[in-house]
Design an enzyme around this catalytic site. Structure first.
Site, mmCIF file in Angstrom:
data_model
loop_
_atom_site.group_PDB
_atom_site.id
_atom_site.type_symbol
_atom_site.label_atom_id
_atom_site.label_comp_id
_atom_site.label_asym_id
_atom_site.label_seq_id
_atom_site.Cartn_x
_atom_site.Cartn_y
_atom_site.Cartn_z
ATOM 1 N N GLU A 110 -17.425 11.205 -3.409
ATOM 2 C CA GLU A 110 -18.916 10.838 -3.932
ATOM 3 C C GLU A 110 -19.243 12.037 -4.829
ATOM 4 O O GLU A 110 -19.256 13.171 -4.373
ATOM 5 C CB GLU A 110 -19.783 10.727 -2.700
ATOM 6 C CG GLU A 110 -21.115 10.068 -3.273
ATOM 7 C CD GLU A 110 -22.424 10.157 -2.317
ATOM 8 O OE1 GLU A 110 -21.980 10.301 -1.173
ATOM 9 O OE2 GLU A 110 -23.223 10.148 -2.815
ATOM 10 N N GLY A 111 -19.593 11.300 -6.238
ATOM 11 C CA GLY A 111 -20.212 12.570 -6.951
ATOM 12 C C GLY A 111 -21.727 12.849 -6.242
ATOM 13 O O GLY A 111 -22.114 12.896 -5.246
ATOM 14 N N ASP A 153 -25.945 13.253 3.080
ATOM 15 C CA ASP A 153 -24.594 12.354 2.514
ATOM 16 C C ASP A 153 -23.211 12.808 3.099
ATOM 17 O O ASP A 153 -22.504 11.891 3.662
ATOM 18 C CB ASP A 153 -24.308 12.792 1.119
ATOM 19 C CG ASP A 153 -25.295 11.921 0.181
ATOM 20 O OD1 ASP A 153 -26.464 11.428 0.665
ATOM 21 O OD2 ASP A 153 -25.353 11.950 -0.788
ATOM 22 N N LYS A 209 -17.543 14.709 -0.039
ATOM 23 C CA LYS A 209 -18.666 15.287 -1.122
ATOM 24 C C LYS A 209 -18.620 16.540 -1.640
ATOM 25 O O LYS A 209 -18.937 17.660 -1.029
ATOM 26 C CB LYS A 209 -20.044 15.204 0.036
ATOM 27 C CG LYS A 209 -21.317 15.415 -0.987
ATOM 28 C CD LYS A 209 -21.788 14.142 -1.635
ATOM 29 C CE LYS A 209 -23.098 14.449 -2.300
ATOM 30 N NZ LYS A 209 -23.677 13.297 -2.966
ATOM 31 N N THR A 261 -23.694 6.741 -1.481
ATOM 32 C CA THR A 261 -23.302 6.911 -0.299
ATOM 33 C C THR A 261 -23.341 5.859 0.504
ATOM 34 O O THR A 261 -22.280 5.585 1.266
ATOM 35 C CB THR A 261 -24.368 8.046 0.495
ATOM 36 O OG1 THR A 261 -24.592 9.065 -0.299
ATOM 37 C CG2 THR A 261 -24.062 8.331 1.868
ATOM 38 N N GLY A 321 -25.545 12.717 -8.144
ATOM 39 C CA GLY A 321 -26.295 11.846 -9.101
ATOM 40 C C GLY A 321 -25.579 10.986 -10.110
ATOM 41 O O GLY A 321 -24.609 10.374 -9.415
ATOM 42 N N ASN A 346 -25.689 -2.852 -6.132
ATOM 43 C CA ASN A 346 -26.458 -2.496 -5.033
ATOM 44 C C ASN A 346 -28.013 -3.169 -5.220
ATOM 45 O O ASN A 346 -28.480 -2.299 -6.006
ATOM 46 C CB ASN A 346 -26.487 -1.053 -4.794
ATOM 47 C CG ASN A 346 -27.176 -0.810 -3.378
ATOM 48 O OD1 ASN A 346 -27.225 -1.845 -2.463
ATOM 49 N ND2 ASN A 346 -27.566 0.507 -3.235
HETATM 50 N N1 LIG Z 1 -28.970 -2.013 -0.429
HETATM 51 C C1 LIG Z 1 -30.006 -1.289 -0.131
HETATM 52 N N2 LIG Z 1 -31.440 -1.723 0.439
HETATM 53 C C2 LIG Z 1 -32.054 -1.005 0.884
HETATM 54 N N3 LIG Z 1 -32.070 0.308 0.795
HETATM 55 C C3 LIG Z 1 -31.075 0.897 0.262
HETATM 56 C C4 LIG Z 1 -29.913 0.006 -0.222
HETATM 57 N N4 LIG Z 1 -28.905 1.095 -0.739
HETATM 58 C C5 LIG Z 1 -29.532 2.434 -0.787
HETATM 59 N N5 LIG Z 1 -30.630 2.348 -0.059
HETATM 60 C C6 LIG Z 1 -31.482 3.457 0.366
HETATM 61 O O1 LIG Z 1 -31.761 4.080 -0.781
HETATM 62 C C7 LIG Z 1 -31.661 5.437 -0.512
HETATM 63 C C8 LIG Z 1 -30.863 6.275 -1.622
HETATM 64 O O2 LIG Z 1 -29.342 5.840 -1.230
HETATM 65 P P1 LIG Z 1 -28.039 6.669 -1.306
HETATM 66 O O3 LIG Z 1 -28.377 7.644 -0.626
HETATM 67 O O4 LIG Z 1 -27.049 5.743 -0.895
HETATM 68 O O5 LIG Z 1 -27.947 6.895 -2.868
HETATM 69 P P2 LIG Z 1 -27.245 7.958 -3.509
HETATM 70 O O6 LIG Z 1 -26.768 7.469 -4.799
HETATM 71 O O7 LIG Z 1 -26.016 8.289 -2.699
HETATM 72 O O8 LIG Z 1 -27.969 9.285 -4.146
HETATM 73 P P3 LIG Z 1 -27.491 10.915 -4.213
HETATM 74 O O9 LIG Z 1 -27.364 10.945 -5.549
HETATM 75 O O10 LIG Z 1 -28.706 11.646 -3.624
HETATM 76 O O11 LIG Z 1 -26.231 11.046 -3.573
HETATM 77 C C9 LIG Z 1 -31.369 5.649 0.750
HETATM 78 O O12 LIG Z 1 -32.568 5.837 1.507
HETATM 79 C C10 LIG Z 1 -30.658 4.285 1.391
HETATM 80 O O13 LIG Z 1 -30.726 4.121 2.515
HETATM 81 C C1 LIG Z 2 -30.706 16.244 -4.769
HETATM 82 C C2 LIG Z 2 -29.977 14.679 -5.107
HETATM 83 N N1 LIG Z 2 -30.095 14.146 -3.866
HETATM 84 C C3 LIG Z 2 -28.824 14.701 -5.723
HETATM 85 N N2 LIG Z 2 -27.785 15.381 -4.806
HETATM 86 C C4 LIG Z 2 -28.668 15.456 -7.048
HETATM 87 C C5 LIG Z 2 -29.375 14.447 -8.276
HETATM 88 C C6 LIG Z 2 -29.261 15.240 -9.520
HETATM 89 C C7 LIG Z 2 -29.979 14.680 -10.397
HETATM 90 C C8 LIG Z 2 -30.173 15.468 -11.879
HETATM 91 C C9 LIG Z 2 -30.565 14.521 -13.020
HETATM 92 O O1 LIG Z 2 -29.903 13.690 -13.464
HETATM 93 O O2 LIG Z 2 -31.723 14.483 -13.476
HETATM 94 MG MG LIG Z 3 -25.303 9.993 -1.938
#
Ligand SMILES: Nc1ncnc2c1ncn2[C@@H]1O[C@H](COP(=O)(O)OP(=O)(O)OP(=O)(O)O)[C@@H](O)[C@H]1O
Ligand SMILES: C[C@H](N)[C@H](N)CCCCCC(=O)O
Ligand SMILES: [Mg+2]
Length: 224
Positions: A116-117, A55, A37, A16, A119, A176
């Site tokens: 955005e996918g 997200d 999303k 995200t 997971g 990241n």
């Molecule tokens: N560079 C960073 N420094 C500190 N915290 C971070 C950083 N990148 C991400 N985070 C924190 O890690 C957590 C997960 O990040 P994010 O929600 O962007 O992951 P995601 O891959 O989008 O997850 P999802 O699969 O749920 O969509 C959030 O709380 C975010 O603020």
């Molecule tokens: C709820 C979470 N923030 C994501 N949207 C979904 C993550 C699914 C992960 C499933 C897995 O790989 O086990």
């Molecule tokens: Mg996300």
């Protein structure tokens, strides 16, 4: 129209944050920029009697174009678990057709779309569908977000191989730095730069309060 699909080495690796950074970077070059999303698992009350996914909220805040929720988040599931489980809890099943239709409608209105996918690349959407199938149905170039921590080399290489075997181009990757205590981060970066075979679009430092606007993104030339 410019568009990409953002996947990650896992859930919680910064897709995200990275998608928002890509939206801000694209907004430097394109007028109508929007995030999508397509499948969100995890809904919170929006204060107006409805439900929203966090997200989706972040992507909307980073988007210049305001669209109907049915277009930028066609599937909203309540439980913050794998989408196939969240859907089963609601006695429904995620299908590609309505999502592809929403994407097509969005692409009529936008100059740039960041999708955005949920997971990682092989996360199930139903018993028969995975996130990869959605990216393939949309035929989008993929950006891989690597959450830099121990174990990410294996996850990054497996994911890059799977993306390429799906026939989609890996347009780039984003590092990241999610673990401020990671040992040997630069040696890990050097290996990924050499072996992922795609350009590094951004190197996001660990931030106590992550700010997508502060991220420097090197967009591929063809997206500018
Ligand atoms: N560079 C960073 N420094 C500190 N915290 C971070 C950083 N990148 C991400 N985070 C924190 O890690 C957590 C997960 O990040 P994010 O929600 O962007 O992951 P995601 O891959 O989008 O997850 P999802 O699969 O749920 O969509 C959030 O709380 C975010 O603020
Ligand atoms: C709820 C979470 N923030 C994501 N949207 C979904 C993550 C699914 C992960 C499933 C897995 O790989 O086990
Ligand atoms: Mg996300």
């Amino acid at each position: 129209m410019i568009a990409c699909f953002v996947t990650g080495t896992d859930t919680g690796v910064g897709k995200t944050l990275s998608s928002c950074a890509l939206l801000h970077a694209l907004a430097q070059h394109h007028r109508r920029v929007v995030g999508m999303k397509p499948v969100a698992a995890g809904a919170e009350p929006n204060g107006q009697g409805g439900w929203t996914n966090s997200d989706s909220l972040a992507l909307r805040a980073a988007s210049g174009l305001v669209v109907a929720p049915a277009l930028d988040n066609p599937v909203l599931l309540a439980a913050p678990v794998s989408p196939h489980i969240a859907a089963a809890r609601e006695h429904c099943s995620v299908r590609l057709e309505p999502i592809v239709a929403a994407y097509q409608a969005l692409s009529q209105q936008a100059d740039a779309i960041v999708v955005e996918g949920a997971g990682g690349w092989q996360v199930p959407l139903s018993n028969h569908l995975r996130i990869a199938d959605l990216a393939i149905a949309l035929q989008l170039p993929v950006v891989l977000v690597v959450g830099l921590r121990l174990g990410c080399l294996n996850h990054a290489l497996l994911t890059a191989d799977a993306i390429r075997s799906s026939g989609l181009p890996l347009a780039g990757w984003i590092a990241n730095r999610v673990d401020p205590d990671m040992l040997e981060p630069e040696a890990n970066m050097a290996y990924l730069r050499e072996h992922l075979g795609a350009p590094l679009l951004a190197d996001i430092p660990w931030q106590a309060s992550p700010d997508a606007r502060a991220v420097r993104v090197d967009l591929p030339k063809e997206w500018q």
